[in-house]
Enzyme design. Structure first.
Site, PDB file in Angstrom:
ATOM      1  N   ARG A 149       0.854  -1.160   0.141  1.00 29.95           N
ATOM      2  CA  ARG A 149       0.308  -0.043  -0.086  1.00 29.95           C
ATOM      3  C   ARG A 149       0.886   1.363  -0.181  1.00 29.95           C
ATOM      4  O   ARG A 149       0.426   2.341  -0.328  1.00 29.95           O
ATOM      5  CB  ARG A 149      -0.916  -0.102   1.466  1.00 29.95           C
ATOM      6  CG  ARG A 149      -1.726   1.247   1.137  1.00 29.95           C
ATOM      7  CD  ARG A 149      -3.099   1.075   1.967  1.00 29.95           C
ATOM      8  NE  ARG A 149      -2.894   0.273   3.388  1.00 29.95           N
ATOM      9  CZ  ARG A 149      -2.550   0.659   4.490  1.00 29.95           C
ATOM     10  NH1 ARG A 149      -1.856   1.946   4.328  1.00 29.95           N
ATOM     11  NH2 ARG A 149      -2.669  -0.130   5.404  1.00 29.95           N
TER      12      ARG A 149
ATOM     13  N   TYR B  59     -13.904  16.376 -17.616  1.00 29.06           N
ATOM     14  CA  TYR B  59     -14.219  14.829 -17.400  1.00 29.06           C
ATOM     15  C   TYR B  59     -15.371  14.664 -16.702  1.00 29.06           C
ATOM     16  O   TYR B  59     -15.765  15.228 -15.276  1.00 29.06           O
ATOM     17  CB  TYR B  59     -13.196  14.295 -17.223  1.00 29.06           C
ATOM     18  CG  TYR B  59     -13.316  12.511 -16.959  1.00 29.06           C
ATOM     19  CD1 TYR B  59     -13.775  11.913 -17.829  1.00 29.06           C
ATOM     20  CD2 TYR B  59     -13.343  12.084 -15.819  1.00 29.06           C
ATOM     21  CE1 TYR B  59     -13.874  10.501 -17.943  1.00 29.06           C
ATOM     22  CE2 TYR B  59     -13.579  10.731 -15.654  1.00 29.06           C
ATOM     23  CZ  TYR B  59     -13.955  10.056 -16.762  1.00 29.06           C
ATOM     24  OH  TYR B  59     -14.366   8.747 -16.495  1.00 29.06           O
TER      25      TYR B  59
ATOM     26  N   LYS C  11      -5.946   5.179 -20.309  1.00 25.70           N
ATOM     27  CA  LYS C  11      -6.274   5.427 -21.797  1.00 25.70           C
ATOM     28  C   LYS C  11      -4.961   5.329 -22.572  1.00 25.70           C
ATOM     29  O   LYS C  11      -4.586   4.353 -22.827  1.00 25.70           O
ATOM     30  CB  LYS C  11      -6.662   7.133 -21.668  1.00 25.70           C
ATOM     31  CG  LYS C  11      -7.685   7.525 -20.741  1.00 25.70           C
ATOM     32  CD  LYS C  11      -9.048   6.854 -20.899  1.00 25.70           C
ATOM     33  CE  LYS C  11      -9.938   6.878 -19.858  1.00 25.70           C
ATOM     34  NZ  LYS C  11     -10.224   8.249 -19.299  1.00 25.70           N
TER      35      LYS C  11
HETATM   36  C1  LIG Z   1     -10.868   8.551 -17.876  1.00 21.08           C
HETATM   37  C2  LIG Z   1     -10.355   9.976 -17.350  1.00 21.08           C
HETATM   38  C3  LIG Z   1     -10.305  10.187 -16.182  1.00 21.08           C
HETATM   39  C4  LIG Z   1     -10.460   9.268 -15.250  1.00 21.08           C
HETATM   40  O1  LIG Z   1      -9.650   8.090 -15.232  1.00 21.08           O
HETATM   41  P1  LIG Z   1     -10.166   6.618 -14.753  1.00 21.08           P
HETATM   42  O2  LIG Z   1      -8.660   5.922 -14.739  1.00 21.08           O
HETATM   43  O3  LIG Z   1     -11.146   5.942 -15.632  1.00 21.08           O
HETATM   44  O4  LIG Z   1     -10.352   6.499 -13.346  1.00 21.08           O
HETATM   45  C5  LIG Z   1     -10.031  11.483 -15.809  1.00 21.08           C
HETATM   46  N1  LIG Z   1      -9.550  12.577 -16.554  1.00 21.08           N
HETATM   47  C6  LIG Z   1      -9.691  12.010 -18.093  1.00 21.08           C
HETATM   48  C7  LIG Z   1      -9.342  13.287 -18.927  1.00 21.08           C
HETATM   49  C8  LIG Z   1     -10.173  10.863 -18.377  1.00 21.08           C
HETATM   50  O5  LIG Z   1     -10.315  10.705 -19.814  1.00 21.08           O
END
Ligand SMILES: *Cc1c(COP(=O)(O)O)cnc(C)c1O
Length: 381
Positions: free
Chosen positions: A48, A100, A197
């Site tokens: 952790r 977002y 992403k």
């Molecule tokens: C997807 C996304 C997030 C959140 O991320 P997760 O990994 O889904 O928790 C935050 N900011 C942007 C611009 C995103 O596209």
């Protein structure tokens, strides 16, 4: 700070952090690590707090962002939560309006209940940001380019605006990636990513990361992560590092496909309001060229009639309907019904996320195949 260019760093780092001749950092699938003297802590204690696989990813993210320090999280939202935890009761945040959906939900349903106050501003206009700043403002939070509207915020101008004030400039760099933009170099204090992403890139990981240059901020974020348990698992860190090796290569192809698609859509009579910072027609094309080294792989546009959205999505063969973006596979999202549905309809339309808006995340497939697919889906809707 880094010795090589990003394409080289991306493939070298794993080897530099591995041992026994390995090209990949091993997965240290451990909860706890052996200590030898009570009260005298070895480098790794409990996962952790820290873990060797995660440690390599942390250093890699820092290197890619040309930062001193990195912190890795279980998700992008956990990273956003970590940043929000830096705030105290009564603090005020100026946030970009085109934010977002999950970040917006966090603001309203978690941070506001803890006494943090928010103002939403079109940050493409620095004067509007200046007007929104109050004595209690402690943070400015932007995404650039933003999602789904592909708006840009001038980071150098913002950083100049708050210079000398007790305000943190936080930039969500998920869309641009460190390949195309390094916000810390442009004056930001905190850069954060959803590594779910482009950074991992293969729709196989949910993860987040932060990079900072201030040691004090780094220590506070590490403390908060340890205390809230928002650490990633080692296997996810391993997958993310594997993805990073091809991140610069993938971004080139995402971008080439996006440029081709944006040009096609702009010339087509079947699409409206094509949004892509790489187009000459984008109102911030010049800013994009000066602050980024590429325009990214996302193109948004409006269908001529919002009633056609479902049919359009159904006809597509190469774009899969999904929230998220940045995968090797092309994806389509309908923000008003999907990624941004938690933003109230009125606020959504006020800020330009119409019901007919679709967001294409161009994968690394062949551009002609992708354009043909969109064309057949748009024709005779
Ligand atoms: C997807 C996304 C997030 C959140 O991320 P997760 O990994 O889904 O928790 C935050 N900011 C942007 C611009 C995103 O596209």
């Amino acid at each position: 700070m880094t010795k090589y260019n990003i394409e080289t760093e991306a493939v070298r780092f794993s080897k530099d952090h591995a041992d026994k001749g390995s090209f990949n950092v091993p997965i240290y699938q451990n909860s706890t690590f052996e200590q030898f003297v009570p009260g005298q802590w070895e480098e790794f204690t409990y996962s952790r707090t820290n873990n060797p696989t995660e440690d390599a990813l942390r250093k890699t993210i820092a290197a890619l962002e040309q930062a001193q320090f990195g912190v890795i999280y279980s998700s992008g939202l956990a990273a956003i939560g970590g940043v929000m935890e830096l705030l105290n009761l009564g603090d005020h945040v100026v946030s970009m309006a085109d934010i977002y959906g999950g970040t917006f939900r966090y603001y309203g349903q978690i941070a506001e209940k803890r006494g943090v106050e928010f103002s939403f501003v079109n940050t493409t206009n620095i004067e509007d940001v200046e007007k929104a700043i109050k004595p209690s403002t402690r943070m400015i939070f932007v995404e650039t380019p933003s999602n789904p509207q592909l708006q840009l915020t001038d980071l150098s101008a913002l950083s100049e605006l708050i210079n000398g004030r007790d305000i943190l400039l936080v930039v969500d760099n998920t869309m641009a990636t460190p390949v195309f933009q390094n916000p810390l170099v442009l004056g930001a204090d905190v850069v954060l990513h959803s590594t779910s992403k482009y950074i991992s890139g293969h729709t196989n990981v949910v993860g987040g990361a932060i990079a900072v240059n201030s040691e004090e901020l780094y220590n506070r974020l590490k403390f908060l992560r340890k205390s809230t348990g928002t650490n990633p698992g080692p296997f996810d860190c391993y997958l993310t590092m594997l993805g990073i090796k091809t991140l610069p290569l993938r971004m080139k192809q995402h971008q080439a496909n996006a440029v081709a698609m944006a040009k096609y859509l702009e010339e087509s009579d079947l699409a409206d309001n094509v949004l892509y910072a790489g187009l000459q027609s984008h109102p911030q094309h010049e800013l994009a060229k000066s602050q980024m080294s590429g325009f990214g792989g996302i193109v948004s546009f409006e269908l001529l009639d919002e009633k056609h959205i479902d049919a359009f999505v159904e006809r597509l063969q190469l774009f899969s309907l999904a929230v998220s973006f940045g995968s090797v596979v092309s994806l389509i999202d309908c923000p008003a019904k999907m990624s941004h549905k938690d933003i109230p309809a009125q606020q959504r339309t006020e800020h330009g996320v119409s019901n007919s808006l679709v967001r294409l995340s161009l994968g690394i497939e062949n551009a002609e195949d992708l354009i043909e697919d969109v064309e057949q889906a748009l024709t005779n809707l």
